[in-house]
Write a protein that holds these residues in place. Structure first.
Motif, PDB file in Angstrom:
ATOM      1  N   SER A  41       5.375   7.364  -1.624  1.00 24.22           N
ATOM      2  CA  SER A  41       4.236   7.966  -0.920  1.00 24.22           C
ATOM      3  C   SER A  41       4.560   9.378  -0.452  1.00 24.22           C
ATOM      4  CB  SER A  41       3.820   7.090   0.261  1.00 24.22           C
ATOM      5  OG  SER A  41       3.431   5.816  -0.193  1.00 24.22           O
TER       6      SER A  41
ATOM      7  N   THR B 140      -3.777   4.579  -2.429  1.00 21.86           N
ATOM      8  CA  THR B 140      -3.095   5.271  -1.325  1.00 21.86           C
ATOM      9  C   THR B 140      -2.202   6.398  -1.835  1.00 21.86           C
ATOM     10  OG1 THR B 140      -1.352   3.591  -1.244  1.00 21.86           O
ATOM     11  CG2 THR B 140      -3.182   3.341   0.303  1.00 21.86           C
TER      12      THR B 140
ATOM     13  N   TRP C  98      -4.492  -0.852  -4.930  1.00 26.57           N
ATOM     14  CA  TRP C  98      -4.488  -0.239  -3.603  1.00 26.57           C
ATOM     15  C   TRP C  98      -3.318   0.710  -3.418  1.00 26.57           C
ATOM     16  CZ3 TRP C  98      -8.870   0.097  -1.544  1.00 26.57           C
ATOM     17  CH2 TRP C  98      -9.818  -0.882  -1.762  1.00 26.57           C
TER      18      TRP C  98
ATOM     19  N   TRP D 270      -1.391  -1.693   5.779  1.00 27.80           N
ATOM     20  CA  TRP D 270      -0.001  -1.989   5.404  1.00 27.80           C
ATOM     21  C   TRP D 270       0.606  -2.994   6.378  1.00 27.80           C
ATOM     22  CZ3 TRP D 270       4.612  -0.885   8.068  1.00 27.80           C
ATOM     23  CH2 TRP D 270       5.758  -1.140   7.341  1.00 27.80           C
TER      24      TRP D 270
ATOM     25  N   LEU E 189       0.816  -1.209   0.000  1.00 31.64           N
ATOM     26  CA  LEU E 189       0.000   0.000   0.000  1.00 31.64           C
ATOM     27  C   LEU E 189       0.851   1.260   0.000  1.00 31.64           C
ATOM     28  CD1 LEU E 189      -2.702  -0.916   2.665  1.00 31.64           C
ATOM     29  CD2 LEU E 189      -2.992  -0.809   0.190  1.00 31.64           C
ATOM     30  N   ILE E 190       1.918   1.219   0.787  1.00 30.86           N
ATOM     31  CA  ILE E 190       2.765   2.395   0.990  1.00 30.86           C
ATOM     32  C   ILE E 190       4.174   2.035   0.546  1.00 30.86           C
ATOM     33  CG2 ILE E 190       3.683   3.996   2.710  1.00 30.86           C
ATOM     34  CD1 ILE E 190       1.205   3.255   4.426  1.00 30.86           C
TER      35      ILE E 190
ATOM     36  N   ILE F 280      -4.797   3.120   6.527  1.00 31.07           N
ATOM     37  CA  ILE F 280      -3.735   2.745   5.594  1.00 31.07           C
ATOM     38  C   ILE F 280      -2.597   2.047   6.325  1.00 31.07           C
ATOM     39  CG2 ILE F 280      -1.906   3.673   4.096  1.00 31.07           C
ATOM     40  CD1 ILE F 280      -4.005   5.865   3.322  1.00 31.07           C
TER      41      ILE F 280
END
Length: 124
Positions: free
Chosen positions: A13, A81, A77, A119, A8-9, A115
């Motif tokens: 980011s 994010t 995803w 993660w 996700l991250i 989030i």
């Protein structure tokens, strides 16, 4: 932090947050609402381009790190994010220009928590 295909991250980011803040700062002078929609629209359009065959080819060519040369696009995803992180950057600009907009920070804070939990669950 993982790669954008599996997590996700990732390291990008933070870059998305900075772009959200930069674009938000420039457009804020017109109006906060316009700024919101410009940043959101730019983030969505960028994610669509980034994951197109042209975007993937471009980012492979521009990659500095050998590991990034293997880039094949983001998962859904991660793209989602990335858009959230752009909006976090915008929210930071809100707090600088008008503290009343910090109320939205509670909403974004909740989103960040979700989030981070997602993660963690994905990588534990």
């Amino acid at each position: 932090m993982g790669n954008s295909k599996k997590s996700l991250i990732d390291v990008w980011s933070l870059v998305h947050s900075m772009w959200g803040a930069a674009i938000g700062t420039i457009v804020w002078l017109t109006s906060p609402l316009t700024s919101f929609f410009v940043v959101l629209g730019a983030a969505i359009l960028f994610e669509i381009f980034e994951n197109s065959k042209y975007g993937i080819t471009l980012f492979k060519e521009l990659a500095c790190c050998p590991k990034e040369k293997e880039y094949n696009g983001d998962n859904f995803w991660n793209s989602f994010t990335d858009i959230i992180f752009n909006m976090i950057g915008w929210n930071i600009v809100c707090g600088i220009y008008d503290p009343v907009y910090l109320i939205g920070g509670f909403v974004w804070g909740s989103a960040i928590a979700i989030i981070i939990i997602g993660w963690y669950l994905q990588n534990c």
